[in-house]
Write an enzyme that holds these catalytic residues in place. Structure first.
Site, PDB file in Angstrom:
ATOM      1  CB  SER A 152      -0.908   0.011   1.232  1.00  0.00           C
ATOM      2  OG  SER A 152      -0.182   0.443   2.381  1.00  0.00           O
ATOM      3  CG  ASP A 153       1.589   5.748  -1.415  1.00  0.00           C
ATOM      4  OD1 ASP A 153       2.505   5.921  -0.593  1.00  0.00           O
ATOM      5  OD2 ASP A 153       1.511   6.387  -2.481  1.00  0.00           O
ATOM      6  CD1 TRP A 154       1.562   7.416   5.707  1.00  0.00           C
ATOM      7  CD2 TRP A 154       3.753   7.036   5.588  1.00  0.00           C
ATOM      8  NE1 TRP A 154       2.086   7.701   6.931  1.00  0.00           N
ATOM      9  CE2 TRP A 154       3.430   7.477   6.897  1.00  0.00           C
ATOM     10  CE3 TRP A 154       5.088   6.739   5.295  1.00  0.00           C
ATOM     11  CZ2 TRP A 154       4.397   7.630   7.890  1.00  0.00           C
ATOM     12  CZ3 TRP A 154       6.044   6.896   6.292  1.00  0.00           C
ATOM     13  CH2 TRP A 154       5.701   7.332   7.571  1.00  0.00           C
ATOM     14  N   GLY A 155      -0.311   4.649   4.571  1.00  0.00           N
ATOM     15  CA  GLY A 155      -1.596   4.795   5.233  1.00  0.00           C
ATOM     16  C   GLY A 155      -2.808   4.657   4.334  1.00  0.00           C
TER      17      GLY A 155
END
Length: 772
Positions: free
Chosen positions: A298-301
């Site tokens: 995933s991308d950050w968060g």
């Protein structure tokens, strides 16, 4: 790693484990459609030993410290430490240096039950400590070999510093100059993004991921991130199947076929479904149709952010959606570690899905050779010898000068003679040693770049007088120089023009002016969308004042996006597009300014007349009322041209080139056949120079409306004065196919146009027909 450190009962479970954990990995360059049988056996053996908490832990990625690539973590260091000791973390990001990485890896290897090593990741976007041009600028070189070389050097420096994984390349097609992250990719064209992305992946990963000088690449952001509405970062994306398959996905398919070890999903939603939770994209297309066996992070968060999208009720629901959709590793959402086991017990996810995700993580760790030696990347001597070396800086200088694009050169003002009596170097970016590093500069040190002022002084002799004036400050400082400015709201200087008088004074007494204006490093990048893409602050006032007293102006642009150059192009005789060129910026620009290197760059993006044209791209589709200068009711604007100020593929040289005798070796082919196009290119000037010969094609009638032109090939050639070369392109089924109304990739019979020339506006054309 020795098996003796494991509990005895685990040894009894599988007699294969000693072999799995002690034997050396075979050389592997994973293409992720053909699996390495030996590695798969090792992965399965380790997977069989794992408890559910350990499996879920492999799907967790933590940031090692606060870093502004995303919102601050809510979990404390003690929580992370306990998870590491339990073997419930698969990867760490934002930990750099051999010493720090060794200490973190040591926690896992000394305390966890199975001692599965961590992967260490970092945003190595255009260099690690030796900084190369921003990716958009480097793409302007149209030189795949140097892009591969710069990625290889970045990988070598990163690996020498203990890292195993980079979150690059970004291969989002991006057509809107307002979007700040346009600087991070390869521009507006799907084909160019694909071939550039593959070159960078090959540079990062080499021929063998277990090689000590290579790191895992990450194709991002899957998918549609560059199509955010109104150029706003993270914004919604509204595209249909035609645009998705024919424009957005081709670079990612090329990356998968090239063996990109990992993919990263995107922040945006696509037609109402967040990419992080998009099953069709991740499970059906990427892991299904493309048969890709790598790791999706995933991308950050972004898993937790599905709540803000209004797509998930809470973080537990978000974890359910993301895993079911095929997102394997959770970067800094803490959703998987908190909820996957409960979701499994509630039968909302399956153990098969968890095992598949864990298998992908373990596979990468075996491919990197981390099971053989968890500390293989942790050698302080290699770190000293391989990072920021003279050899790396020399390559950075060469890459930088090849990335420069000459946009305008009236009366051949450039190149300048080194014997000029006086040169004025003016502008807020003229002596800036930080902005040339660009955004996303990894471990590039603040103020470490060669400024243009320094580069000019290095190039000329003592008989040439260099006059310098800053003219204006671009921004008003809001924090201390060198502090983390990633999330800093920029405050532009719109009032203090007190330095313009000195700029005018030095311009008056100089033979020529190098006016260095544009954007600083923090105007583009993540979260840096702008509605104004012109010269901010008082730069326009500076330009006008200097022009009044000295017409011999060379505008040296430093920027990370296409800019509104309408007024500058109207009055300045010469414009040099220099992007943010990295560590050796000033020396590289001086090489071009004084003719030691003949500029050969071409634009990977269209430059507009004004921001109202955005999004702007060359490969548009015709409307039912195409452009006409004879009628009011056409598809254009009443107050501005429809076409670009400087088009895609455009770039001048200190010499000139002519194209003639475009030939096709046949007039018709069957759908599976091929045809050769050839053209003669001649250097008609008096200097040796490089030219990027570009092939464009149009499918005149399709089951979906096709673009008016599409780049389908290019070749960069060197020609001496008067020399002619014949350049040939093979047009085949892969060249002509597109995702049709039949929901498949195929070639549709009909007539095709072929153009070959020096940019996307070329008119040298032939036609052929594809028959049944």
């Amino acid at each position: 790693m020795k098996i003796a450190i494991l509990p005895l009962k685990l040894i009894i479970i599988s007699s294969l484990i000693f072999t799995v954990l002690s034997c050396k990995n075979e050389t592997t360059n994973p293409k992720h459609s053909t699996l390495n049988e030996s590695i798969e056996k090792k992965v399965d053996s380790v997977l069989a030993l794992m408890q559910i908490n350990e499996k879920i832990g492999q799907l967790v990625q933590y940031s090692g410290k606060w870093n502004a690539t995303g919102p601050s973590s809510t979990k404390g260091d003690q929580h992370k430490l306990e998870k590491l000791k339990k073997g419930e973390v698969g990867s760490m990001l934002n930990i750099t240096s051999v010493a720090s990485i060794r200490e973190t890896q040591k926690i896992v290897m000394e305390h966890s039950r199975l001692k599965i090593p961590l992967i260490f990741a970092y945003d190595v976007i255009h260099g690690y400590k030796t900084i190369f041009p921003i990716p958009l600028g480097e793409t302007a070189s149209w030189d795949l070999n140097i892009m591969k070389q710069s990625a290889s050097i970045a990988a070598k420096e990163s690996a020498a510093s203990g890292l195993n994984w980079t979150f690059a390349p970004m291969i989002d097609v991006s057509r809107d100059a307002r979007w700040g992250r346009v600087m991070e990719g390869a521009g507006e064209d799907p084909y160019l993004n694909a071939v550039v992305g593959v070159a960078r992946i090959e540079g990062f990963q080499g021929d063998d991921l277990s090689d000590i000088n290579t790191i895992a690449a990450c194709a991002k952001h899957f998918a549609g991130y560059g199509f955010g509405e109104a150029g706003r970062d993270y914004n919604t994306v509204n595209v249909g199947a035609n645009e998705l398959h024919n424009t957005i996905l081709p670079p990612f398919k090329a990356a998968a076929e090239a063996g990109a070890a990992t993919f990263m999903n995107a922040f945006n939603d696509i037609d109402g479904i967040p990419a992080t939770g998009h099953k069709i994209l991740q499970r059906d297309i990427l892991k299904g149709e493309w048969n890709w066996s790598g790791l999706v992070v995933s991308d950050w968060g972004s898993i937790g952010e599905m709540r803000a999208h209004g797509y998930a009720e809470d973080k537990k629901h978000a974890a359910e959606i993301a895993l079911n959709a095929g997102s394997d590793m959770d970067m800094e959402s803490y959703a998987y570690e908190a909820h996957l086991e409960t979701l499994l017990n509630e039968k909302k996810i399956s153990i098969h899905q968890i095992d598949d995700a864990v298998r992908r993580v373990l596979r990468l760790k075996f491919e990197l050779g981390l099971f053989d030696d968890p500390y293989k990347y942790c050698n302080e001597q290699r770190e000293k010898d391989n990072v920021y070396s003279k050899e790396n800086l020399a390559v950075a200088r060469d890459v930088a000068r090849k990335s420069i694009v000459l946009l305008k050169n009236e009366n051949s003002l450039l190149p300048l003679s080194k014997q000029l009596k006086s040169i004025a170097v003016i502008g807020p970016l003229a002596d800036d040693k930080d902005s040339p590093l660009g955004n996303w500069r990894a471990k590039g040190e603040y103020n470490s770049a060669v400024s243009l002022l320094e580069g000019v002084k290095n190039a000329v002799g003592e008989n040439t007088k260099i006059h310098y004036a800053k003219g204006v400050d671009l921004t008003i400082p809001t924090i201390a120089p060198g502090a983390n400015q990633f999330l800093l709201p920029l405050k532009f200087n719109t009032t203090d023009d007190s330095g313009i008088a000195k700029a005018v004074e030095v311009a008056k007494k100089s033979d020529v002016v190098l006016l260095v204006i544009g954007e600083n490093a923090y105007q583009t990048g993540e979260g840096r969308s702008q509605t104004n893409i012109g010269f901010l602050g008082l730069q326009n006032e500076l330009l006008e004042a200097v022009y009044k007293v000295n017409k011999n102006i060379v505008i040296v642009l430093m920027n990370g996006r296409p800019m509104d150059l309408s007024r500058a192009s109207e009055i300045a005789p010469t414009i040099l597009e220099c992007w943010h060129l990295g560590s050796e910026s000033g020396n590289a620009i001086a090489d071009v300014v004084f003719g030691d290197y003949n500029p050969s760059g071409k634009l990977p993006v269209s430059f507009p007349h004004n921001v109202g044209q955005e999004p702007l791209y060359y490969n548009q589709k015709n409307t039912g009322r195409p452009y006409s200068n004879k009628h009011v009711t056409f598809s254009g604007y009443r107050d501005a041209p429809k076409k670009a100020l400087y088009p895609f593929g455009f770039g001048l040289s200190y010499t000139t080139f002519s194209y003639d005798d475009l030939q096709l070796d046949k007039n018709e082919i069957k759908a599976g056949g091929d045809i050769k196009a050839s053209v003669n290119v001649t250097n008609t000037g008096d200097r040796a120079g490089e030219e990027v010969v570009q092939l464009y094609i149009r499918d005149l009638v399709g089951s979906f409306v096709r673009p008016v032109k599409e780049l389908k090939g290019f070749e960069k050639i060197m020609l001496n004065p008067g020399e002619t070369k014949t350049v040939s392109f093979t047009i085949n089924e892969k060249t002509l196919q597109f995702y049709t109304a039949n929901n498949t990739w195929e070639v549709e019979p009909g007539e095709f146009n072929v153009w070959v020339g020096g940019d996307s506006t070329t008119t040298l054309k032939k036609s052929f027909t594809v028959i049944e």
